[in-house]
Design an enzyme around this catalytic site. Structure first.
Site, PDB file in Angstrom:
ATOM      1  N   GLY A  71      16.465 -40.643 -53.414  1.00  0.00           N
ATOM      2  CA  GLY A  71      17.139 -40.968 -54.668  1.00  0.00           C
ATOM      3  C   GLY A  71      17.767 -42.344 -54.604  1.00  0.00           C
ATOM      4  O   GLY A  71      18.905 -42.496 -54.134  1.00  0.00           O
TER       5      GLY A  71
ATOM      6  N   SER B  14      16.512 -45.437 -57.136  1.00  0.00           N
ATOM      7  CA  SER B  14      16.487 -46.100 -58.443  1.00  0.00           C
ATOM      8  C   SER B  14      17.264 -45.311 -59.492  1.00  0.00           C
ATOM      9  O   SER B  14      17.324 -44.080 -59.457  1.00  0.00           O
ATOM     10  CB  SER B  14      15.045 -46.287 -58.914  1.00  0.00           C
ATOM     11  OG  SER B  14      14.324 -47.107 -58.033  1.00  0.00           O
TER      12      SER B  14
ATOM     13  N   GLU C 117       9.919 -48.129 -44.369  1.00  0.00           N
ATOM     14  CA  GLU C 117       9.050 -47.917 -45.521  1.00  0.00           C
ATOM     15  C   GLU C 117       8.131 -49.100 -45.764  1.00  0.00           C
ATOM     16  O   GLU C 117       7.014 -48.940 -46.242  1.00  0.00           O
ATOM     17  CB  GLU C 117       9.898 -47.663 -46.768  1.00  0.00           C
ATOM     18  CG  GLU C 117       9.078 -47.411 -48.012  1.00  0.00           C
ATOM     19  CD  GLU C 117       9.921 -47.167 -49.257  1.00  0.00           C
ATOM     20  OE1 GLU C 117       9.342 -47.047 -50.345  1.00  0.00           O
ATOM     21  OE2 GLU C 117      11.153 -47.110 -49.136  1.00  0.00           O
TER      22      GLU C 117
ATOM     23  N   GLU D 195       9.990 -59.463 -56.510  1.00  0.00           N
ATOM     24  CA  GLU D 195      11.082 -60.433 -56.634  1.00  0.00           C
ATOM     25  C   GLU D 195      12.175 -60.174 -55.598  1.00  0.00           C
ATOM     26  O   GLU D 195      12.710 -61.104 -54.976  1.00  0.00           O
ATOM     27  CB  GLU D 195      11.673 -60.373 -58.049  1.00  0.00           C
ATOM     28  CG  GLU D 195      10.739 -60.875 -59.141  1.00  0.00           C
ATOM     29  CD  GLU D 195       9.652 -59.867 -59.521  1.00  0.00           C
ATOM     30  OE1 GLU D 195       8.727 -60.243 -60.254  1.00  0.00           O
ATOM     31  OE2 GLU D 195       9.754 -58.688 -59.092  1.00  0.00           O
TER      32      GLU D 195
END
Length: 382
Positions: free
Chosen positions: A130, A132, A248, A369
């Site tokens: 959890g 975003s 990740e 970005e």
């Protein structure tokens, strides 16, 4: 670019795992179409995950006293590479094995390690992440989901979005605010283990462009959590999640999302008998990029094996890797469209799926970005 990205080889004892993993992967994909295999990341097959656990192929990097394999990151690299190359369904155990287990091992209490790690190793405890939230985008420091301290625990309220596999998961590791406000940025953020069966939790799947429902909205309405839900120290969530994202972003996960499609296209080229220079150059270009990215990923794995956290290097691998994964379906589509030859329907369906899902490759695990900002800081450019 970085001196730490030096060539590394997989140790022989870890390479020896490959035949076993390949056999299990081939067994599960034998009945799957190319399109289904292209869904490897999102393929949810809890029975297959438990089979991997029974074979000792989950939790490879965890200590044996917690049910793990006691091996290093190179062993996990071999397993992940074989599973993704075959298009095996890894979605059920994916997050728990890759991120949640190392996080709990490194920052959790002994009681948390004893409770969760053996079940992760057996494929019996499935996790989601959890991070975003609506309105926050990839700016994780702007999260508003809040956990207030109460007698004996925490009261959790807020919302998460784009949570992969939440509808199947047993637990979520949530980045939440335990003090201060969004204006405090990194200060006051903590990570909590959330039992998704608790009252006050609602999970709503989100249908994507492909028609799949892997993403979810997750709502917390005054969820009562026990005090031992906190991972690590209160307020240290940002440092912990930064280390977690290195796991990740650095592995073959960020290179092989389109690999099944590449194999399907190569089979098509062989069947069509195409040997012209333009086709050879196109294939050779992608193979060269793949080889370079794999070498970079192995270099990051060597850093992990040395006990380091290659945050900047992992960001570079992820940025370049997802660009490769996104370029591939577009190039294959252009190639097939420019040649008058029959195309297998399964290849067409796999191409359609990967083309539709490819924009998400540069979103999951951090947008392009955000990654380039991390890389720029690592180079001293900002």
């Amino acid at each position: 670019m970085f001196e730490s990205l030096t060539l590394a080889a997989i140790p022989p004892e870890d390479e020896a795992l490959r035949p076993q993993v390949r056999a299990l992967a081939q067994e599960v994909v034998a009945a799957l179409s190319l399109e289904q295999r292209a869904r490897s990341w999102m393929g949810h097959d809890a029975e297959f995950s438990r089979k991997l656990g029974a074979a000792g192929l989950l939790g490879l990097t965890l200590p044996q006293e917690y049910g793990g394999g006691g091996k290093g990151p190179f062993a996990r690299f071999v397993v992940v590479e074989e599973l993704l190359a075959a298009g095996a369904p890894v979605g059920a155990h994916w997050i728990a094995d890759r991120q949640s287990a190392p996080l709990i091992l490194n920052f959790g209490t002994e009681a948390q390690r004893q409770s969760y790690l053996p079940r992760i190793c057996h494929g019996d405890a499935l996790f989601c992440i959890g991070m975003s939230e609506p309105g926050a985008g990839s700016d994780l420091a702007a999260v508003r989901t809040r956990a207030e301290p109460v007698d004996g625990g925490w009261r959790l309220s807020g919302q998460k979005i784009w949570t992969t596999g939440a509808q199947y998961a047993d637990y979520m590791i949530a980045l939440v605010r335990t003090s201060g406000g969004p204006e405090d940025r990194h200060a006051g953020l903590s990570q909590l283990i959330v039992d998704l069966s608790l009252p006050g939790i609602s999970i709503r799947p989100i249908k994507d462009l492909t028609g799949d429902e892997h993403f979810n909205e997750v709502f917390f309405d005054g969820v009562e959590l026990p005090g031992d839900s906190l991972i690590g120290a209160e307020g240290q969530g940002w440092a912990q999640v930064t280390a977690e994202l290195a796991f990740e972003r650095s592995g073959p996960e960020r290179i092989y999302s389109s690999l099944v499609l590449l194999d399907g296209w190569l089979a098509h080229l062989r069947k069509a008998g195409r040997t012209d220079d333009a086709t050879a150059a196109l294939v050779g270009g992608f193979v060269a990029r793949l080889a370079a990215l794999r070498a970079m990923s192995l270099a990051c794995t060597a850093r992990l094996a040395a006990g380091e956290s290659p945050v900047v290097e992992a960001s570079l691998v992820k940025d370049l890797g997802t660009a490769f994964e996104q370029d591939l379906p577009l190039a294959i589509a252009d190639d097939l469209a420019s040649h008058d030859e029959p195309v297998d329907a399964d290849l067409t369906r796999a191409l359609t799926y990967v083309t539709r899902v490819a924009p998400s490759f540069s979103l999951r695990g951090g947008t392009r970005e955000i990654l380039r900002g991390i890389i720029a800081r690592g180079l001293g450019l900002r």
